[in-house]
Design an enzyme around this catalytic site. Structure first.
Site, PDB file in Angstrom:
ATOM      1  N   CYS A 115       5.251  11.127  -8.543  1.00  0.00           N
ATOM      2  CA  CYS A 115       4.845  12.064  -9.338  1.00  0.00           C
ATOM      3  C   CYS A 115       3.780  11.652 -10.099  1.00  0.00           C
ATOM      4  CB  CYS A 115       5.924  12.697 -10.552  1.00  0.00           C
ATOM      5  SG  CYS A 115       5.430  13.793 -11.608  1.00  0.00           S
ATOM      6  N   HIS A 120       0.685  -1.132   0.024  1.00  0.00           N
ATOM      7  CA  HIS A 120       0.112   0.007   0.016  1.00  0.00           C
ATOM      8  C   HIS A 120       0.889   1.179   0.064  1.00  0.00           C
ATOM      9  CE1 HIS A 120      -3.585  -2.343   1.801  1.00  0.00           C
ATOM     10  NE2 HIS A 120      -3.452  -2.545   0.551  1.00  0.00           N
TER      11      HIS A 120
HETATM   12  C1  BV8 Z   1      -8.264  -2.688  -4.967  1.00  0.00           C
HETATM   13  C2  BV8 Z   1      -2.727   3.086   2.376  1.00  0.00           C
HETATM   14  C3  BV8 Z   1      -8.448  -3.216  -7.476  1.00  0.00           C
HETATM   15  C4  BV8 Z   1      -3.205   4.464   2.638  1.00  0.00           C
HETATM   16  C5  BV8 Z   1      -4.689   1.540   2.467  1.00  0.00           C
HETATM   17  C6  BV8 Z   1     -13.981  -6.447  -2.124  1.00  0.00           C
HETATM   18  C7  BV8 Z   1     -15.052  -6.548  -1.245  1.00  0.00           C
HETATM   19  C8  BV8 Z   1     -15.203  -5.279  -0.650  1.00  0.00           C
HETATM   20  C9  BV8 Z   1     -14.484  -4.033  -1.090  1.00  0.00           C
HETATM   21  C10 BV8 Z   1     -13.714  -4.486  -2.117  1.00  0.00           C
HETATM   22  C11 BV8 Z   1     -13.265  -5.525  -2.502  1.00  0.00           C
HETATM   23  N1  BV8 Z   1     -12.227  -5.566  -3.379  1.00  0.00           N
HETATM   24  C12 BV8 Z   1     -11.853  -4.114  -3.345  1.00  0.00           C
HETATM   25  C13 BV8 Z   1     -12.553  -3.290  -2.502  1.00  0.00           C
HETATM   26  C14 BV8 Z   1     -12.427  -1.937  -2.170  1.00  0.00           C
HETATM   27  C15 BV8 Z   1     -11.119  -1.425  -1.159  1.00  0.00           C
HETATM   28  C16 BV8 Z   1     -11.569  -2.204   0.198  1.00  0.00           C
HETATM   29  O1  BV8 Z   1     -11.295  -3.275   0.553  1.00  0.00           O
HETATM   30  N2  BV8 Z   1     -12.545  -1.443   0.636  1.00  0.00           N
HETATM   31  C17 BV8 Z   1     -12.960  -1.822   2.227  1.00  0.00           C
HETATM   32  C18 BV8 Z   1     -12.900  -0.376   3.048  1.00  0.00           C
HETATM   33  C19 BV8 Z   1     -14.045  -2.540   2.249  1.00  0.00           C
HETATM   34  N3  BV8 Z   1     -10.023  -2.059  -1.460  1.00  0.00           N
HETATM   35  C20 BV8 Z   1      -9.340  -1.204  -2.519  1.00  0.00           C
HETATM   36  O2  BV8 Z   1      -9.595  -0.214  -2.939  1.00  0.00           O
HETATM   37  C21 BV8 Z   1      -7.827  -1.697  -2.753  1.00  0.00           C
HETATM   38  N4  BV8 Z   1      -7.648  -1.660  -4.349  1.00  0.00           N
HETATM   39  O3  BV8 Z   1      -9.148  -3.274  -4.722  1.00  0.00           O
HETATM   40  O4  BV8 Z   1      -7.919  -2.462  -6.569  1.00  0.00           O
HETATM   41  C22 BV8 Z   1      -7.616  -4.530  -7.089  1.00  0.00           C
HETATM   42  C23 BV8 Z   1      -7.815  -5.668  -6.494  1.00  0.00           C
HETATM   43  C24 BV8 Z   1      -7.115  -6.803  -6.787  1.00  0.00           C
HETATM   44  C25 BV8 Z   1      -5.973  -6.803  -7.566  1.00  0.00           C
HETATM   45  C26 BV8 Z   1      -5.830  -5.692  -8.406  1.00  0.00           C
HETATM   46  C27 BV8 Z   1      -6.615  -4.534  -8.194  1.00  0.00           C
HETATM   47  C28 BV8 Z   1      -6.877  -0.761  -2.304  1.00  0.00           C
HETATM   48  C29 BV8 Z   1      -6.791  -0.768  -0.747  1.00  0.00           C
HETATM   49  C30 BV8 Z   1      -5.585  -0.227  -0.250  1.00  0.00           C
HETATM   50  C31 BV8 Z   1      -6.036   1.370   0.533  1.00  0.00           C
HETATM   51  N5  BV8 Z   1      -4.872   1.857   1.236  1.00  0.00           N
HETATM   52  N6  BV8 Z   1      -3.588   2.069   3.041  1.00  0.00           N
HETATM   53  C32 BV8 Z   1      -3.061   4.797   4.104  1.00  0.00           C
HETATM   54  O5  BV8 Z   1      -2.527   4.105   4.762  1.00  0.00           O
HETATM   55  O6  BV8 Z   1      -3.502   5.995   4.375  1.00  0.00           O
HETATM   56  S1  BV8 Z   1      -5.623   0.414   3.364  1.00  0.00           S
HETATM   57  C33 BV8 Z   1      -5.291   0.645   4.741  1.00  0.00           C
HETATM   58  O7  BV8 Z   1      -6.501   0.390   5.540  1.00  0.00           O
HETATM   59  C34 BV8 Z   1      -4.153   0.152   5.489  1.00  0.00           C
HETATM   60  O8  BV8 Z   1      -2.894  -0.002   4.552  1.00  0.00           O
HETATM   61  C35 BV8 Z   1      -4.547  -1.506   5.548  1.00  0.00           C
HETATM   62  O9  BV8 Z   1      -4.728  -2.105   4.504  1.00  0.00           O
HETATM   63  C36 BV8 Z   1      -6.162  -1.166   6.086  1.00  0.00           C
HETATM   64  C37 BV8 Z   1      -6.305  -1.089   7.532  1.00  0.00           C
HETATM   65  O10 BV8 Z   1      -6.234  -2.117   8.115  1.00  0.00           O
HETATM   66  P1  BV8 Z   1      -5.407  -2.977   9.101  1.00  0.00           P
HETATM   67  O11 BV8 Z   1      -4.054  -2.756   8.737  1.00  0.00           O
HETATM   68  O12 BV8 Z   1      -5.873  -4.399   9.273  1.00  0.00           O
HETATM   69  O13 BV8 Z   1      -5.752  -1.956  10.358  1.00  0.00           O
HETATM   70  P2  BV8 Z   1      -7.139  -2.139  11.317  1.00  0.00           P
HETATM   71  O14 BV8 Z   1      -7.000  -0.740  12.262  1.00  0.00           O
HETATM   72  O15 BV8 Z   1      -8.170  -2.172  10.499  1.00  0.00           O
HETATM   73  O16 BV8 Z   1      -6.829  -3.347  12.255  1.00  0.00           O
HETATM   74  C38 BV8 Z   1      -5.852  -3.440  12.931  1.00  0.00           C
HETATM   75  C39 BV8 Z   1      -5.998  -4.998  13.717  1.00  0.00           C
HETATM   76  O17 BV8 Z   1      -4.675  -5.262  14.578  1.00  0.00           O
HETATM   77  C40 BV8 Z   1      -7.191  -5.231  14.539  1.00  0.00           C
HETATM   78  O18 BV8 Z   1      -7.445  -6.399  14.161  1.00  0.00           O
HETATM   79  C41 BV8 Z   1      -6.711  -5.148  15.803  1.00  0.00           C
HETATM   80  O19 BV8 Z   1      -7.253  -5.953  16.755  1.00  0.00           O
HETATM   81  C42 BV8 Z   1      -5.199  -5.539  15.846  1.00  0.00           C
HETATM   82  N7  BV8 Z   1      -4.207  -4.999  16.819  1.00  0.00           N
HETATM   83  C43 BV8 Z   1      -4.281  -3.717  17.445  1.00  0.00           C
HETATM   84  N8  BV8 Z   1      -3.517  -3.672  18.227  1.00  0.00           N
HETATM   85  C44 BV8 Z   1      -2.609  -4.976  18.087  1.00  0.00           C
HETATM   86  C45 BV8 Z   1      -3.213  -5.696  17.248  1.00  0.00           C
HETATM   87  N9  BV8 Z   1      -2.598  -6.934  16.934  1.00  0.00           N
HETATM   88  C46 BV8 Z   1      -1.631  -7.630  17.756  1.00  0.00           C
HETATM   89  N10 BV8 Z   1      -1.039  -6.661  18.648  1.00  0.00           N
HETATM   90  C47 BV8 Z   1      -1.340  -5.548  19.001  1.00  0.00           C
HETATM   91  N11 BV8 Z   1      -0.794  -4.775  19.948  1.00  0.00           N
END
Ligand code: BV8
Length: 232
Positions: free
Chosen positions: A113, A105
């Site tokens: 750019c 990501h």
């Molecule tokens: C795409 C960069 C086409 C920017 C990020 C299928 C179904 C539904 C939707 C979609 C689908 N396919 C695509 C989509 C759309 C979308 C998507 O998934 N939407 C979601 C919201 C439903 N996906 C996209 O748009 C992607 N692109 O699909 O293009 C394609 C597909 C395949 C092949 C070619 C083309 C692009 C997505 C990327 C977006 N950019 N980040 C930025 O950072 O600002 S995503 C960003 O959010 C992060 O990078 C990460 O991926 C996500 C956050 O999730 P996590 O990292 O898991 O963090 P989170 O806070 O959610 O969870 C933390 C976890 O840690 C928790 O479970 C917690 O309990 C745990 N935790 C906490 N503390 C601890 C811990 N564990 C252990 N120890 C601890 N101490």
């Protein structure tokens, strides 16, 4: 042993980097998915730059934790048999000793750019940045993959998932695709699947082995276990 490790925001939580779940996915009242899109950047580049400039500045206040360092040790031992993939845009894996981590990501400390696709290491704010040194266009943007954009390194990741003996997922909620679908793909090709997360993730049912607790404890223990198996 060929291993693929995927990490998310949870691995950097104990270093002080807020996860997406923290603050209920809000940044300064903006839904994160509202500021992390190409549309938002066109509509309001200043707000989007301030979002990433703040996160980039915060990197100077955090350090890698034992989970990052344990994965570096695994990388030392396995060499090319380990593919470390992260959804995180922080640089804590590199600073923890994993120089070859694949940022699917993007990265905070890099500028892209939008005119000529040149990438430049970047420190400090990007708001009011000078034009691109390569093509001269005022088109620099954060080098991150926004919602709706194609993740980086997908070919290399899919190839590794299809030949992996072990797929381990650390600190991710399993809410964002295509990363959230990797476990099913790896399992379909026969990999053993392990989840190390504070609580069960949205995809916990797809994992053969789920362990819950802080990454700083779970990851070093899992790495020690894996190294013992490799050396047995
Ligand atoms: C795409 C960069 C086409 C920017 C990020 C299928 C179904 C539904 C939707 C979609 C689908 N396919 C695509 C989509 C759309 C979308 C998507 O998934 N939407 C979601 C919201 C439903 N996906 C996209 O748009 C992607 N692109 O699909 O293009 C394609 C597909 C395949 C092949 C070619 C083309 C692009 C997505 C990327 C977006 N950019 N980040 C930025 O950072 O600002 S995503 C960003 O959010 C992060 O990078 C990460 O991926 C996500 C956050 O999730 P996590 O990292 O898991 O963090 P989170 O806070 O959610 O969870 C933390 C976890 O840690 C928790 O479970 C917690 O309990 C745990 N935790 C906490 N503390 C601890 C811990 N564990 C252990 N120890 C601890 N101490």
């Amino acid at each position: 042993m060929r291993v693929v490790v995927l990490t998310g925001a949870g691995i950097s939580a104990e270093s002080g980097v807020p996860t997406f779940r923290d603050a209920d996915g809000l940044w300064e009242g903006h839904r994160v998915t509202d500021v992390a899109t190409p549309e938002a950047f066109v509509a309001d580049p200043e707000t989007v730059h301030r979002f990433y400039d703040a996160r980039r500045a915060a990197l100077d206040t955090v350090e890698p934790n034992p989970a990052h360092r344990a994965l570096a040790e695994l990388g030392e031992a396995l060499g090319d048999d380990l593919l470390l993939v992260t959804q995180n845009i922080d640089d804590l894996h590199e600073r923890g000793g994993s120089p070859d981590v694949l940022h699917m990501h993007g990265r905070l400390r890099s500028a892209l750019c939008a005119a000529c696709d040149a990438r430049t290491p970047w420190e400090g704010p990007m708001l009011d940045a000078p034009p691109c040194a390569g093509c001269g266009e005022a088109a620099l943007r954060p080098d991150v993959v926004w919602f709706g954009e194609v993740p980086l390194g997908m070919d290399r990741i899919v190839e590794a998932l299809e030949s992996a003996e072990v797929f381990c997922c650390i600190g991710t909620s399993g809410a964002v695709y295509p990363a959230a679908g990797f476990v099913q793909h790896a399992a379909a090709y026969g990999a053993r699947t392990v989840e190390l997360n504070l609580v069960p993730s949205e995809g916990t049912a797809y994992f053969a082995d789920s362990r819950h607790g802080p990454a700083s404890a779970l990851v070093p223990a899992w790495v020690a276990e894996t190294l013992a198996e490799v050396r047995a």
